[in-house]
Write a protein that holds these residues in place. Structure first.
Motif, PDB file in Angstrom:
ATOM      1  N   GLY A 186     132.561  46.114  23.571  1.00  0.00           N
ATOM      2  CA  GLY A 186     132.979  47.031  23.132  1.00  0.00           C
ATOM      3  C   GLY A 186     132.868  46.988  21.656  1.00  0.00           C
ATOM      4  N   SER A 187     132.392  45.314  21.341  1.00  0.00           N
ATOM      5  CA  SER A 187     132.283  45.223  19.961  1.00  0.00           C
ATOM      6  C   SER A 187     130.861  45.536  19.048  1.00  0.00           C
ATOM      7  CB  SER A 187     132.474  43.953  19.546  1.00  0.00           C
ATOM      8  OG  SER A 187     131.641  42.810  20.430  1.00  0.00           O
ATOM      9  N   SER A 188     130.919  45.473  18.252  1.00  0.00           N
ATOM     10  CA  SER A 188     129.477  46.614  17.916  1.00  0.00           C
ATOM     11  C   SER A 188     128.824  45.570  17.671  1.00  0.00           C
ATOM     12  CB  SER A 188     129.245  47.017  15.621  1.00  0.00           C
ATOM     13  OG  SER A 188     130.344  47.844  15.681  1.00  0.00           O
ATOM     14  N   CYS A 248     133.103  38.826  17.695  1.00  0.00           N
ATOM     15  CA  CYS A 248     132.352  39.665  17.839  1.00  0.00           C
ATOM     16  C   CYS A 248     132.772  41.073  17.110  1.00  0.00           C
ATOM     17  CB  CYS A 248     132.113  39.752  19.266  1.00  0.00           C
ATOM     18  SG  CYS A 248     130.832  38.101  20.258  1.00  0.00           S
ATOM     19  N   TYR A 249     133.661  40.708  16.852  1.00  0.00           N
ATOM     20  CA  TYR A 249     134.564  42.151  16.704  1.00  0.00           C
ATOM     21  C   TYR A 249     134.542  41.795  14.856  1.00  0.00           C
ATOM     22  CZ  TYR A 249     136.122  44.387  20.815  1.00  0.00           C
ATOM     23  OH  TYR A 249     136.909  44.489  22.101  1.00  0.00           O
ATOM     24  N   ILE A 250     133.981  40.778  14.174  1.00  0.00           N
ATOM     25  CA  ILE A 250     133.947  40.931  12.701  1.00  0.00           C
ATOM     26  C   ILE A 250     133.071  42.212  12.066  1.00  0.00           C
ATOM     27  CG2 ILE A 250     131.486  39.974  12.417  1.00  0.00           C
ATOM     28  CD1 ILE A 250     134.788  39.358  10.969  1.00  0.00           C
ATOM     29  N   MET A 251     132.325  42.942  12.457  1.00  0.00           N
ATOM     30  CA  MET A 251     131.483  44.333  11.570  1.00  0.00           C
ATOM     31  C   MET A 251     132.229  45.101  11.838  1.00  0.00           C
ATOM     32  SD  MET A 251     129.143  42.905  10.175  1.00  0.00           S
ATOM     33  CE  MET A 251     128.451  44.862   9.735  1.00  0.00           C
ATOM     34  N   ASN A 269     137.025  50.818  18.367  1.00  0.00           N
ATOM     35  CA  ASN A 269     136.636  50.105  19.441  1.00  0.00           C
ATOM     36  C   ASN A 269     137.758  48.898  20.045  1.00  0.00           C
ATOM     37  OD1 ASN A 269     134.266  51.255  19.849  1.00  0.00           O
ATOM     38  ND2 ASN A 269     133.279  49.368  18.141  1.00  0.00           N
ATOM     39  N   ILE A 270     139.030  49.033  19.675  1.00  0.00           N
ATOM     40  CA  ILE A 270     140.313  48.425  19.633  1.00  0.00           C
ATOM     41  C   ILE A 270     141.299  49.091  20.387  1.00  0.00           C
ATOM     42  CG2 ILE A 270     141.160  46.466  19.134  1.00  0.00           C
ATOM     43  CD1 ILE A 270     139.423  45.702  17.155  1.00  0.00           C
ATOM     44  N   VAL A 271     142.150  48.680  21.471  1.00  0.00           N
ATOM     45  CA  VAL A 271     143.467  49.157  22.193  1.00  0.00           C
ATOM     46  C   VAL A 271     144.159  48.766  21.055  1.00  0.00           C
ATOM     47  CG1 VAL A 271     145.316  49.575  23.643  1.00  0.00           C
ATOM     48  CG2 VAL A 271     142.922  49.602  23.920  1.00  0.00           C
ATOM     49  N   VAL A 272     144.996  48.916  19.646  1.00  0.00           N
ATOM     50  CA  VAL A 272     146.202  48.193  19.236  1.00  0.00           C
ATOM     51  C   VAL A 272     147.836  49.255  19.648  1.00  0.00           C
ATOM     52  CG1 VAL A 272     147.086  48.501  16.808  1.00  0.00           C
ATOM     53  CG2 VAL A 272     144.895  48.994  17.291  1.00  0.00           C
ATOM     54  N   ASP A 273     148.165  47.210  19.901  1.00  0.00           N
ATOM     55  CA  ASP A 273     149.950  48.221  20.057  1.00  0.00           C
ATOM     56  C   ASP A 273     150.649  47.422  19.060  1.00  0.00           C
ATOM     57  OD1 ASP A 273     151.423  48.186  20.965  1.00  0.00           O
ATOM     58  OD2 ASP A 273     152.068  45.434  21.609  1.00  0.00           O
ATOM     59  N   ARG A 274     150.693  48.905  18.241  1.00  0.00           N
ATOM     60  CA  ARG A 274     152.011  49.072  17.000  1.00  0.00           C
ATOM     61  C   ARG A 274     153.342  49.602  17.367  1.00  0.00           C
ATOM     62  NH1 ARG A 274     148.406  52.119  12.824  1.00  0.00           N
ATOM     63  NH2 ARG A 274     150.211  52.545  12.117  1.00  0.00           N
ATOM     64  N   ALA A 275     154.067  50.170  18.989  1.00  0.00           N
ATOM     65  CA  ALA A 275     154.870  51.166  19.029  1.00  0.00           C
ATOM     66  C   ALA A 275     156.418  50.119  18.315  1.00  0.00           C
ATOM     67  CB  ALA A 275     155.224  50.954  20.073  1.00  0.00           C
ATOM     68  N   MET A 321     121.360  48.056  16.356  1.00  0.00           N
ATOM     69  CA  MET A 321     121.594  47.327  16.999  1.00  0.00           C
ATOM     70  C   MET A 321     123.007  46.468  16.731  1.00  0.00           C
ATOM     71  SD  MET A 321     119.789  43.376  16.562  1.00  0.00           S
ATOM     72  CE  MET A 321     119.838  43.352  14.412  1.00  0.00           C
ATOM     73  N   ILE A 322     124.356  46.509  15.582  1.00  0.00           N
ATOM     74  CA  ILE A 322     125.177  46.412  15.567  1.00  0.00           C
ATOM     75  C   ILE A 322     126.144  47.904  15.514  1.00  0.00           C
ATOM     76  CG2 ILE A 322     124.429  45.013  13.511  1.00  0.00           C
ATOM     77  CD1 ILE A 322     124.347  46.452  11.152  1.00  0.00           C
TER      78      ILE A 322
END
Length: 791
Positions: free
Chosen positions: A184-186, A249-252, A340-346, A649-650
């Protein structure tokens, strides 16, 4: 008595107190949301990879539904604790048709962003999630798309697609937009669609279909597994070494989050800077009240307590409002930063935001306490002498009037005021400088990605036109069809009066090593093909020309411990190729790893893993005109210029940066407006006697307004110059490392274009000037009788 004084003070200085309250609200909101988001971002990717169950090793390979050599190897290997083989089918543009689209009724053509496949919903490894972070499940006739594919085709939940594979076609309704941890990353070109298991089996029953197989592997010992895997020389498309590679790969995606955090920190500093100025200036303005309170016996600590109570009330109200606003504001920032990320912040929000809001109150009171030390210098005599405590022996004018004969009076007074009272206008200068830097730093990242030369940093050569025929996967197994399409493109363009050359960069996934086979890495080896001959960027040495020459990236050279003149070996299947290194280059593809051989290298085409893009260079024609002509000639192909191709592409990061710039510029304009109102209101309050005196000397309201506005705009002009220099000097250390993590170890940042240097300063001048003129309107309310209040 104290509360009576406090009530009167809050009413008497409404404008100043409201602006101070707004800055405290901003400080609390940005600090709480930024710290919370920073904690969320730091753990988001690890959490996402964990719940998605990303394996230690992942490989992608083509299959035909018959014997699976890799699966046989995994089954018999004692060093493997767990593995899974996922079958998918590749989809080209012709395999998908849009049946219904709410945003674009009548649209039927589907365009992939890159390599696309369809498979079942993963149950063990590489799980995917809906946009609301819940688990994905599909019924028959439903399909789920990754966000980048949905956005690229303006599709949303409820729209319908038709998929045809072999002799079977079926219509699907889009039931979900998914988040895919692995793909899923750019920076990942490979994307997945999902359908139900029953629907997938219908397609799978057919023979002669080409599969893309995904192998998720957990090993017992990394080195033993790598040695076993390397000895097999499997033909694969790509190999990923678990979480470490995927995280990079998630740097962008993280670039947006990093820039937003930098913006938040700078705005917090601005808020505190303004806060200190307000406190100090208020104390200086209240010299009469302070002197009188001292005269009637109130101690310094008693007066300090009054100010502490006042700013405690303001800070508590501001921090509370900021605390409340930090939740929706932080959610908005996080949504923009990591879509694009699932964030756990509960477990983070409430506690972190409360601590940050409390910290704001503590800092405000600390600033207040330290700033009120100036109370000791104010005596009862100053109240009697209207703020004067003796003779002044230092001249205030730094410009000699007789030497400035051609300078307008209001401009002379403005310049002289600034030079004579640099400390007074220091807060305004610092605020404007930070605002300019806030705009130019992210603009540097955006301009670098939009520059003409950025294509070379992806190990490609620029061209007029980039074409996606939708047959990339077909070309890897039938390269003759690729050359036929390239020849057809050249032929049609020649018939339309255009002399064109076509080319592609074919990629091979190979295991590369120097002398020690155990010290190896998997690289994407590129080779130029087609009728054109292009040059590629090289950091040192030269491009490969002979069939046994190669150039490698700096990161690859460092990992293998080789340099120019050394020999490396590239293995694939049962073949091993030996090359001499002729050059070192950099690439932001494959996280900086890669090699490029000459067009003369004799590599078996059966080992091809994929092409980057088909490119066209047209003689004596600009890119924009060439794209328009080719869209008319080849309506069935996706025609792109360099920026469109790069954005494709990105994963649309360039568009996200554009949206981010609008947000940042808006925040900077608000901050500039507030600080202008605050500074001008406070200074003009102290200068009422001076303004009255100037009026008695014959100065008109218009000239006095011009004097007030000129000071602000002169400081803004100086701040633009200083801020531009600071941003240009700091960009390589703030923005540069982000590109370095992608593989561009020595990238030259494009700080700003001529358009940017004109547009943004002009915008700042216009907005700041408007608010300065509004505030300067207060000179008309000054009465001549107030000349008696002059110091």
């Amino acid at each position: 008595m104290f509360f009576h004084i406090l009530k009167k003070d809050l009413n008497r200085k409404k404008t100043m107190n409201i602006i101070l309250l707004l800055f405290i609200i901003l400080a609390a909101m940005f600090l709480a949301s930024s710290v919370d988001n920073l904690m969320a971002v730091n753990g988001a990717i690890d959490h996402f990879l964990e719940i998605s169950k990303v394996s230690d090793f992942l490989t992608i390979a083509l299959g035909d539904g018959k014997e699976d050599k890799i699966a046989n190897f995994l089954q018999d290997n004692e060093n493997i604790s767990e593995y899974e083989v996922i079958d998918t089918f590749n989809l080209v543009n012709e395999d998908i048709q849009i049946v219904s689209c709410k945003e674009e009724p009548g649209k039927s053509r589907y365009e992939r962003t890159n390599t696309l496949c369809v498979g079942i919903v993963p149950e063990n490894f590489m799980k995917v999630f809906k946009e609301d972070d819940s688990a994905l499940s599909l019924n028959s006739g439903e399909i789920a798309l990754p966000k980048v594919e949905a956005d690229n085709n303006n599709l949303q939940i409820g729209d319908r697609l038709l998929i045809k594979l072999g002799e079977i076609e079926q219509e699907f309704e889009i039931a979900a937009i998914v988040k895919d941890a692995v793909f899923g990353s750019s920076m990942m070109g490979f994307k997945r669609m999902f359908i139900s298991k029953g629907d997938f089996e219908k397609f799978k029953q057919q023979e002669n279909l080409t599969y893309t197989k995904l192998y998720s592997i957990n090993y017992v010992n990394k080195e033993d597994f790598k040695n076993d895997w390397r000895s097999q020389n499997f033909i694969t498309i790509s190999n990923l070494e678990g979480e470490s590679t995927i995280r990079m790969c998630y740097i962008m995606d993280m670039l947006i989050a990093v820039i937003l955090i930098i913006v938040s920190v700078c705005l917090i500093l601005l808020a505190f800077l303004v806060l200190r100025f307000t406190i100090v200036f208020t104390i200086q303005e209240d010299y009469k009240e302070i002197g009188i309170m001292k005269a009637i016996g109130i101690t310094d600590m008693g007066i300090k307590g009054l100010y502490l109570i006042k700013y405690l009330v303001i800070s508590v109200v501001g921090a509370f409002v900021g605390f409340i606003l930090s939740f929706p504001f932080g959610k908005m920032i996080l949504k923009q930063a990591i879509v694009n990320i699932v964030v756990d912040r509960a477990e983070q929000n409430f506690v972190v935001n409360i601590v940050c809001a409390a910290a704001i109150v503590a800092v405000v009171l600390t600033f207040c306490y330290l700033s009120t030390n100036k109370l000791k210098k104010i005596s009862a005599m100053e109240a009697i002498r209207s703020g004067s405590n003796g003779e002044r022996y230092k001249a205030k004018n730094h410009l000699k009037l007789w030497r400035q004969g051609k300078m307008r009076p209001y401009l002379y007074m403005a310049v002289n005021d600034i030079l004579s009272s640099l400390k007074r206008f220091g807060v305004l200068l610092a605020t404007f400088c930070l605002g300019v830097t806030l705009i130019l730093l992210p603009l540097s990242a955006a301009n670098t990605l939009k520059s003409d030369g950025i294509i070379r940093e992806f190990s490609l050569s620029p061209s007029d036109v980039y074409i996606d025929t939708g047959k990339g996967e077909t070309y890897t197994v039938d390269m003759d069809s690729m050359f036929e399409d390239m020849n057809e493109i050249e032929k049609k363009l020649e018939e339309n009066g255009m002399n064109a050359k076509t080319g592609v960069d074919m990629g091979y996934s190979m295991t590369c090593y120097a002398d020690d086979t155990e010290n190896s890495i998997v690289c994407f080896v590129l080779q130029e093909m087609g009728s054109w001959e292009r040059s590629y960027a090289v950091l040192s040495g030269k491009e490969p020309e002979l069939d046994n020459e190669i150039m490698i990236t700096q990161i690859t050279a460092d990992e293998l411990g080789v340099g120019i003149g050394d020999t490396i070996h590239c293995m694939v299947s049962d073949m091993t190729y030996e090359f001499i290194i002729t050059g070192i280059y950099q690439s932001m593809m494959e996280m900086g790893k890669g090699c490029r051989v000459s067009r003369n290298a004799d590599i078996n085409r059966e080992y091809a893993a994929g092409i980057i893009c088909m490119q066209v260079e047209i003689e004596d024609m600009e890119s924009e005109e060439a794209c328009e002509r080719l869209e008319e000639i080849f309506p069935e192909y996706k025609i792109m210029n360099a920026q469109e191709f790069l954005s494709n592409m990105i994963g649309g990061v360039i568009d996200q940066l554009g949206t981010l710039m609008i947000f940042i510029v808006g925040i900077v304009l608000i901050i500039n407006s507030l600080i202008t109102i605050l500074i001008m209101k406070t200074i003009m309050t102290k200068e009422r006697g001076d303004i009255a005196l100037l009026k008695s000397l014959g100065f008109t309201d218009l000239s006095l307004r011009a004097w007030q506005v000129a000071r602000v705009l002169l400081i803004l002009a100086a701040a633009i110059v200083i801020g531009t220099i600071l941003s240009n000097l700091s960009a390589p250390y703030i923005i540069g490392p982000v590109f370095a993590m992608m593989g561009a170890t020595s990238i030259e940042l494009v700080n700003a274009t001529l358009k940017d240097y004109i547009f943004y300063p002009l915008l700042l001048f216009i907005v700041t000037g408007i608010f300065a003129m509004i505030c300067a309107g207060g000179v008309s309310k000054v009465d001549l009788k107030e000349v008696n209040s002059i110091e």
